[in-house]
Design a protein around this motif. Structure first.
Motif, short mmCIF file in Angstrom:
data_model
loop_
_atom_site.label_atom_id
_atom_site.label_comp_id
_atom_site.label_asym_id
_atom_site.label_seq_id
_atom_site.Cartn_x
_atom_site.Cartn_y
_atom_site.Cartn_z
N LEU A 26 0.84 -1.21 0.00
CA LEU A 26 0.00 0.00 0.00
C LEU A 26 0.87 1.26 0.00
CD1 LEU A 26 -2.94 -0.88 2.39
CD2 LEU A 26 -3.11 -0.16 0.00
N ASP A 27 1.96 1.23 0.75
CA ASP A 27 2.89 2.36 0.74
C ASP A 27 3.46 2.58 -0.66
OD1 ASP A 27 2.53 2.91 3.40
OD2 ASP A 27 4.51 2.24 4.05
N LEU A 28 3.83 1.50 -1.33
CA LEU A 28 4.34 1.62 -2.70
C LEU A 28 3.25 2.13 -3.64
CD1 LEU A 28 6.55 -1.44 -3.73
CD2 LEU A 28 7.21 0.93 -3.37
N ALA A 29 2.05 1.62 -3.48
CA ALA A 29 0.94 2.04 -4.34
C ALA A 29 0.65 3.52 -4.18
CB ALA A 29 -0.31 1.22 -4.03
N ALA A 30 0.75 4.02 -2.95
CA ALA A 30 0.49 5.44 -2.69
C ALA A 30 1.53 6.33 -3.39
CB ALA A 30 0.48 5.71 -1.19
N ALA A 31 2.72 5.82 -3.59
CA ALA A 31 3.80 6.58 -4.22
C ALA A 31 3.92 6.28 -5.71
CB ALA A 31 5.12 6.26 -3.53
N GLU A 32 3.01 5.51 -6.26
CA GLU A 32 3.09 5.10 -7.67
C GLU A 32 3.16 6.32 -8.58
OE1 GLU A 32 3.56 2.33 -10.64
OE2 GLU A 32 3.77 2.21 -8.49
N GLY A 33 4.03 6.25 -9.57
CA GLY A 33 4.20 7.35 -10.51
C GLY A 33 5.28 8.32 -10.07
N GLN A 34 5.76 8.18 -8.84
CA GLN A 34 6.84 9.02 -8.35
C GLN A 34 8.14 8.24 -8.47
OE1 GLN A 34 5.72 10.23 -4.40
NE2 GLN A 34 3.63 10.68 -5.03
N ALA A 69 15.16 -0.62 -8.24
CA ALA A 69 16.05 0.29 -8.96
C ALA A 69 17.24 0.53 -8.04
CB ALA A 69 15.34 1.60 -9.27
N ARG A 70 18.42 0.29 -8.54
CA ARG A 70 19.64 0.43 -7.74
C ARG A 70 20.22 1.84 -7.85
NH1 ARG A 70 21.93 -4.50 -6.11
NH2 ARG A 70 20.88 -6.29 -7.02
N GLY A 71 21.14 2.12 -6.94
CA GLY A 71 21.88 3.37 -6.99
C GLY A 71 21.20 4.49 -6.25
N PRO A 72 21.79 5.70 -6.36
CA PRO A 72 21.20 6.87 -5.69
C PRO A 72 19.78 7.09 -6.22
CG PRO A 72 23.37 7.39 -6.58
CD PRO A 72 23.00 6.04 -7.09
N GLY A 73 18.88 7.34 -5.33
CA GLY A 73 17.48 7.51 -5.73
C GLY A 73 16.80 6.19 -6.01
N GLY A 74 17.45 5.08 -5.67
CA GLY A 74 16.89 3.76 -5.92
C GLY A 74 15.85 3.38 -4.89
N GLY A 75 15.25 2.26 -5.12
CA GLY A 75 14.22 1.76 -4.23
C GLY A 75 13.35 0.77 -4.98
N TYR A 76 12.09 0.73 -4.64
CA TYR A 76 11.16 -0.20 -5.25
C TYR A 76 9.97 0.51 -5.87
CZ TYR A 76 13.54 -4.21 -3.29
OH TYR A 76 14.47 -5.18 -3.01
N ARG A 77 9.45 -0.12 -6.91
CA ARG A 77 8.23 0.31 -7.59
C ARG A 77 7.37 -0.93 -7.77
NH1 ARG A 77 11.05 4.32 -11.55
NH2 ARG A 77 9.85 6.13 -10.92
N LEU A 78 6.08 -0.70 -8.00
CA LEU A 78 5.20 -1.80 -8.36
C LEU A 78 5.54 -2.27 -9.76
CD1 LEU A 78 1.79 -0.42 -7.04
CD2 LEU A 78 3.29 -2.09 -5.94
N ALA A 79 5.46 -3.56 -9.99
CA ALA A 79 5.78 -4.12 -11.31
C ALA A 79 4.57 -4.13 -12.23
CB ALA A 79 6.33 -5.54 -11.15
#
Length: 158
Positions: A26-34, A69-79
């Motif tokens: 849900l946290d990832l979904a709320a940030a989707e598109g960012q 996504a690796r590196g600076p500014g990396g993290g996770y997104r919904l697939a």
């Protein structure tokens, strides 16, 4: 949402691990598109330990629900789009065990202490049918109290 195949014989169970996975998704979904969301941010906002999230996200990634996504500014997104990720998908990925995803045709050797096993299997099948029809989008948009599938189930039980 995943199409339900009754031949899969899938029974769900809701565990703390599954609940944490839904919360994190849900946290990832709320940030989707960012930008991708770092696990440390999810850990902070959902109050789940970072090491626990790392384990969860490894399973979610293996099941194709998130991408990293690796590196600076990396993290996770919904697939996939949030409307195509069912709560059943998340719960199954979080458990990622043979018991959570019984194989077709698997037989159980019931002894006298396991007479209730068929009951819990049926409850798990009902839970799978239900959670397969509820998407991450439904939760994010707080549509659960008005969800047509859930209302239909409640109406038949009244």
């Amino acid at each position: 949402m995943s199409p339900f195949d009754p031949r899969q014989n899938v029974a769900l169970k809701v565990t703390t691990r599954g609940r944490y996975a839904v919360t994190a998704m849900l946290d990832l979904a709320a940030a989707e598109g960012q930008k991708p969301v770092p696990l440390s941010e999810i850990a902070r906002s959902s109050k789940i330990s970072l090491s626990y999230l790392e384990q969860l996200f490894a399973a979610l990634r293996r099941h194709g629900l998130v991408k990293s996504a690796r590196g600076p500014g990396g993290g996770y997104r919904l697939a996939r789009p949030i409307s195509e990720i069912s709560i059943a998908d998340i719960l199954l990925a979080a458990e990622d065990t043979i018991s959570a995803r019984k194989l077709q045709g698997e037989e159980y050797d019931m002894n006298d202490h396991e007479k209730s096993t068929p009951l819990w299997e049926q409850v798990g099948h009902i839970l799978h049918l239900t959670m397969n029809r509820v998407s991450l989008h439904d939760l994010l948009e707080e549509q659960i109290p008005m969800h047509p599938h859930l209302n239909k189930i409640f109406d038949t039980l009244r």
